[in-house]
Design an enzyme around this catalytic site. Sequence first.
Site, PDB file in Angstrom:
ATOM      1  N   CYS A  97       0.819  -1.210   0.000  1.00  0.00           N
ATOM      2  CA  CYS A  97       0.000   0.000   0.000  1.00  0.00           C
ATOM      3  C   CYS A  97       0.851   1.258   0.000  1.00  0.00           C
ATOM      4  CB  CYS A  97      -0.921   0.012   1.215  1.00  0.00           C
ATOM      5  SG  CYS A  97      -0.041  -0.169   2.775  1.00  0.00           S
TER       6      CYS A  97
ATOM      7  N   SER B 223      10.222   3.385   4.747  1.00  0.00           N
ATOM      8  CA  SER B 223       8.814   3.117   5.038  1.00  0.00           C
ATOM      9  C   SER B 223       8.107   4.374   5.534  1.00  0.00           C
ATOM     10  CB  SER B 223       8.687   2.016   6.094  1.00  0.00           C
ATOM     11  OG  SER B 223       9.192   0.795   5.612  1.00  0.00           O
TER      12      SER B 223
END
Length: 440
Positions: free
Chosen positions: A47, A108
């Site tokens: 995602c 991230s």
Amino acid sequence: MLICLTASHRNASFDLLERLSIGAPTAASRLVTDSDVLDGAVVLATCNRFEAYLDIAGDDRDSAVSATVDAVATASDLVPAEVLDSVSVLGGGDVVQHLFAVSSGLESVVVGETEISGQVRRALEDARANGTTTSDLERLFQEAAHTSRGVKTRTRIGAAGRSLVRLGLELASSRITDWARTRVLLVGTGSYAATTIAALRDRGAANIQVFSPSGRAPWFAAKHDLVAASDLRTAIGSSDVVITCTSSEVPVVEPADLDDGRRRIVIDLGLPRNVDPDAADVDGVELLDLETISIHAPIAELNAESEARQMVDDAVSRFRAQALEQSTTPALVAFRKHVFDILDDEIDRAKRRDTDPESVEQTERALRHLVGVLLHRPSVRARELGRAGRGEEFVGALDALFGVRPEPEAELPSPVVPLAERTAPECPVSTDRTGEADAS
């Protein structure tokens, strides 16, 4: 030659990443079988990011990029130009640097998050299963896994990052006075749901219902000591917090399900979205989705991140040096074969001339020792020239002096290596789409 196409939460919309997370993995096998410009491909799609690591046949980088963009765009029902505008193309040493940083959690949404390392390993496993790896991709990804383990065990970067579910609950905590009295509905029964339950209980939540679009709620509730809900809308009506984490490809919670006038927090951890975005416009509803959560991701602990990045830089330097050394290996192997073929011929002639076994043995031992001594310096020099980026000089010298050329490298089957450990993916979604989100 290796290149990487990359798009992440930093330079692409969540809508585009959401579409790619579904379609791109299905296009991986066709990338290689349907293209003359690619020898191998490993595709990672979550995602928060899309990554395609490509081993190009030759040096036609533009054709490889075009073929990859077309394939993943078609599989994701996107316009190729839209995908191309959202990806960055990396080549050379930048590919190594990028993958090592990604797998170590340094790129991230929440810096230091460890879930991505498991996702990277599974991307390689999928490529192995599809037959799309190459020896260069194998070496790259295996060293990335080794680096991420080192960063995880030798730095405190993990303390700087928290899982998305825990970050979402932390954001919700600013609106909740007492988790022990808060009624929570969990929509989803995959292993990511189990992680959510643990995080809720850490905060003192005790009143938790679970609903499953696939009908697994009773089994899951019994396993985790929860209450199974049979009707979604009724369960929502009796809840203060709704958390969704299923792999349904369509929203399971609609605005009408929330339109009862109650104040309610909805945390959507699903990808694709489990909650219709228009739910944010319903009076009394506060919607926290992945995009909102990422905006509030905490600043990393600078010392820990700096230490982790230094470890990644060191690993990249070692990988590059090793790759440069290996650049002369095929030529060195060919040269050793050439020399040992000559040696075997001389030993055969000695055996034909001399019938005394002891004498023949002494001659053979002397010849093999001499060859070992003669080969030592070229072997050392080959590694030195390789590390210095002058491997082609060694290859050219062998060709000019002995007419020896390295044989084309045969592509060997990828070894199937069992995972050392399994972790949740970077986002709560499984690539197999057979049920609800599952991180294992």
